[in-house]
Design a protein around this motif. Sequence first.
Motif, PDB file in Angstrom:
ATOM      1  N   LEU A 150       0.573  -1.340  -0.121  1.00 32.82           N
ATOM      2  CA  LEU A 150      -0.051  -0.216  -0.460  1.00 32.82           C
ATOM      3  C   LEU A 150       1.063   1.412   0.479  1.00 32.82           C
ATOM      4  O   LEU A 150       0.466   1.892   0.623  1.00 32.82           O
ATOM      5  N   SER A 151       2.007   1.464  -0.737  1.00 32.37           N
ATOM      6  CA  SER A 151       2.873   2.420  -0.606  1.00 32.37           C
ATOM      7  C   SER A 151       2.098   3.831  -1.101  1.00 32.37           C
ATOM      8  O   SER A 151       2.905   4.389  -1.797  1.00 32.37           O
ATOM      9  N   ILE A 152       1.337   3.058  -2.400  1.00 29.04           N
ATOM     10  CA  ILE A 152       0.575   4.262  -3.430  1.00 29.04           C
ATOM     11  C   ILE A 152      -0.117   5.079  -2.492  1.00 29.04           C
ATOM     12  O   ILE A 152      -0.729   6.668  -2.818  1.00 29.04           O
ATOM     13  N   LEU A 153      -0.531   4.783  -0.682  1.00 28.88           N
ATOM     14  CA  LEU A 153      -1.075   6.075  -0.152  1.00 28.88           C
ATOM     15  C   LEU A 153      -0.208   6.795   0.827  1.00 28.88           C
ATOM     16  O   LEU A 153       0.968   7.505   0.002  1.00 28.88           O
ATOM     17  N   SER A 154      -0.844   7.989   0.715  1.00 35.03           N
ATOM     18  CA  SER A 154      -0.121   9.611   0.653  1.00 35.03           C
ATOM     19  C   SER A 154       0.289   9.080   2.218  1.00 35.03           C
ATOM     20  O   SER A 154      -0.315   9.217   3.088  1.00 35.03           O
ATOM     21  N   VAL A 155       1.272  10.129   1.998  1.00 33.89           N
ATOM     22  CA  VAL A 155       2.376  10.117   3.152  1.00 33.89           C
ATOM     23  C   VAL A 155       1.439  10.821   4.704  1.00 33.89           C
ATOM     24  O   VAL A 155       1.898  10.422   5.564  1.00 33.89           O
ATOM     25  N   MET A 156       1.189  11.915   4.333  1.00 32.07           N
ATOM     26  CA  MET A 156      -0.082  13.070   5.427  1.00 32.07           C
ATOM     27  C   MET A 156      -1.221  12.650   5.264  1.00 32.07           C
ATOM     28  O   MET A 156      -1.851  14.301   6.354  1.00 32.07           O
ATOM     29  N   VAL A 157      -1.447  11.435   4.784  1.00 28.60           N
ATOM     30  CA  VAL A 157      -3.263  11.569   5.156  1.00 28.60           C
ATOM     31  C   VAL A 157      -2.862   9.765   5.842  1.00 28.60           C
ATOM     32  O   VAL A 157      -2.645   8.857   5.663  1.00 28.60           O
ATOM     33  N   GLY A 158      -4.437  10.044   6.997  1.00 29.34           N
ATOM     34  CA  GLY A 158      -4.277   9.249   8.208  1.00 29.34           C
ATOM     35  C   GLY A 158      -5.328   8.051   7.577  1.00 29.34           C
ATOM     36  O   GLY A 158      -6.863   8.362   6.412  1.00 29.34           O
ATOM     37  N   TYR A 159      -5.702   6.952   7.289  1.00 25.61           N
ATOM     38  CA  TYR A 159      -6.230   6.053   6.374  1.00 25.61           C
ATOM     39  C   TYR A 159      -6.773   4.685   7.597  1.00 25.61           C
ATOM     40  O   TYR A 159      -6.298   4.255   8.615  1.00 25.61           O
ATOM     41  N   TYR A 160      -8.546   3.938   7.267  1.00 25.85           N
ATOM     42  CA  TYR A 160      -8.457   3.181   7.891  1.00 25.85           C
ATOM     43  C   TYR A 160      -8.135   1.620   6.905  1.00 25.85           C
ATOM     44  O   TYR A 160      -8.242   2.275   5.720  1.00 25.85           O
ATOM     45  N   LEU A 161      -8.073   0.567   7.225  1.00 23.38           N
ATOM     46  CA  LEU A 161      -7.569  -0.887   6.627  1.00 23.38           C
ATOM     47  C   LEU A 161      -8.169  -1.836   6.691  1.00 23.38           C
ATOM     48  O   LEU A 161      -8.404  -2.281   7.775  1.00 23.38           O
ATOM     49  N   ARG A 162      -8.340  -2.451   5.580  1.00 23.89           N
ATOM     50  CA  ARG A 162      -8.956  -3.513   5.619  1.00 23.89           C
ATOM     51  C   ARG A 162      -8.868  -4.907   5.722  1.00 23.89           C
ATOM     52  O   ARG A 162      -8.270  -5.295   4.165  1.00 23.89           O
ATOM     53  N   VAL A 163      -8.911  -6.371   6.272  1.00 28.04           N
ATOM     54  CA  VAL A 163      -8.311  -7.342   4.514  1.00 28.04           C
ATOM     55  C   VAL A 163      -9.599  -8.326   5.171  1.00 28.04           C
ATOM     56  O   VAL A 163     -10.235  -8.536   6.614  1.00 28.04           O
ATOM     57  N   ARG A 164      -9.795  -9.187   4.262  1.00 31.17           N
ATOM     58  CA  ARG A 164     -10.652 -10.497   4.143  1.00 31.17           C
ATOM     59  C   ARG A 164     -10.431 -12.028   3.749  1.00 31.17           C
ATOM     60  O   ARG A 164      -9.649 -11.537   2.594  1.00 31.17           O
ATOM     61  N   ALA A 165     -10.191 -12.891   3.290  1.00 29.85           N
ATOM     62  CA  ALA A 165     -10.343 -14.221   3.156  1.00 29.85           C
ATOM     63  C   ALA A 165     -11.071 -14.632   2.600  1.00 29.85           C
ATOM     64  O   ALA A 165     -12.507 -14.323   2.448  1.00 29.85           O
ATOM     65  N   GLU A 166     -11.066 -14.548   1.042  1.00 33.36           N
ATOM     66  CA  GLU A 166     -11.958 -15.422   0.076  1.00 33.36           C
ATOM     67  C   GLU A 166     -11.868 -16.193  -0.129  1.00 33.36           C
ATOM     68  O   GLU A 166     -10.917 -17.338  -0.628  1.00 33.36           O
ATOM     69  N   TYR A 167     -13.193 -17.241  -0.296  1.00 30.05           N
ATOM     70  CA  TYR A 167     -12.868 -19.081  -1.527  1.00 30.05           C
ATOM     71  C   TYR A 167     -14.235 -18.361  -1.955  1.00 30.05           C
ATOM     72  O   TYR A 167     -15.410 -18.917  -1.565  1.00 30.05           O
ATOM     73  N   GLU A 168     -14.393 -19.477  -3.123  1.00 31.42           N
ATOM     74  CA  GLU A 168     -15.082 -18.780  -4.767  1.00 31.42           C
ATOM     75  C   GLU A 168     -16.286 -17.913  -4.249  1.00 31.42           C
ATOM     76  O   GLU A 168     -15.834 -16.795  -4.024  1.00 31.42           O
ATOM     77  N   ASN A 169     -17.617 -18.184  -3.473  1.00 30.01           N
ATOM     78  CA  ASN A 169     -19.023 -17.375  -3.336  1.00 30.01           C
ATOM     79  C   ASN A 169     -18.876 -16.666  -1.825  1.00 30.01           C
ATOM     80  O   ASN A 169     -18.824 -16.180  -1.196  1.00 30.01           O
ATOM     81  N   GLU A 170     -17.877 -17.552  -1.475  1.00 27.70           N
ATOM     82  CA  GLU A 170     -18.001 -17.368   0.042  1.00 27.70           C
ATOM     83  C   GLU A 170     -16.444 -16.346   0.749  1.00 27.70           C
ATOM     84  O   GLU A 170     -15.839 -15.682  -0.312  1.00 27.70           O
TER      85      GLU A 170
END
Length: 333
Positions: free
Chosen positions: A89-109
Amino acid sequence: RDMAMDTNLIRCGLTAAFIFTVFGKLPVPQNVKMHTINFKNLLQWSPVTYHKGNVNYSVEYQSYYDKAFKKHAHFKKGCTSITMTECDLSILSVMVGYYLRVRAEYENETSEWAVIDEFEPSVHTEIGPPSVVVKPRLDMLDVNIIGPVNENNYKSMQEYFLDLAYKVSYWKVGEEEKVESINTNQKMTTLTNLEAWTTYCLKVEPVLHNRKTHPSSIVCGTTMDNGRAPVWQVIVTLLASICVVFGVTMGIFYSSHYIHRAVKHSFQPSYNLPEHIKEYLKEPSLTSQFLLPPPNMYEESFDKLSIISDIQQSFDNTNIDMNTNMEMVEKQP
């Protein structure tokens, strides 16, 4: 009975929880964290094990500003359906704050989102190690510090953090426990008051308040002594030079002697003197006695020969003149 029923209920609950965990919906990624050095932002997590097969992952982000001031703002996609357990995620702006999230995926689940509620690159990024070049100068060491740069645009990290400084730690080889250090905010510094002809090692670590930093690799350099060689080195060099000159001289002498003998043997073959000559040469007094006649022989021979020679010549000349005159008288009429 009540106790037995309670025990059975507990067993059923644990069994149901186990079955739900193993055969239930897709698990949420665990141990999610941001690893960031010099604004190189990598979101990382532990792999998810799913009984149906291998899973993929998706990562999204949203700025504080968008969530606070845009009612219908959506999370933006960072990585989609990847198999790796990290997302750049190096594309994020240096002086800005962010919320981040990640999830797992299997087919339609899909699993639930694992969320990081706070990430600000300018606050959380770590300062990476600088590069260091050491140059000996007399009994000092010049240390050139090449500061870390932004991994994305190669700008110096000092442009983002004006109070970034450096701690230079150095020690003599063999005395690692005696570490000295100086702090500097310059990219060039000099270590002074060092021992001459001694090897020192050092490392440079960035210094920034409330920020984790990484030191450079260890580099070493050997001091000199006002540009002059030490006494032992001068003596060794002198002795080596003498040995070389002596060796060359002896080589030339023996080579010329050998060549002279070879040439002499070629043009003047060897010969042996007779034994009586060798005896005479061994005793010069005897040699002169036998070879030279006595002095009186020279005098008698010389006087006798010189007188006889003069009278005979005069007599011969007188006879010639008288004979000539007689012939001339006879021829006259």
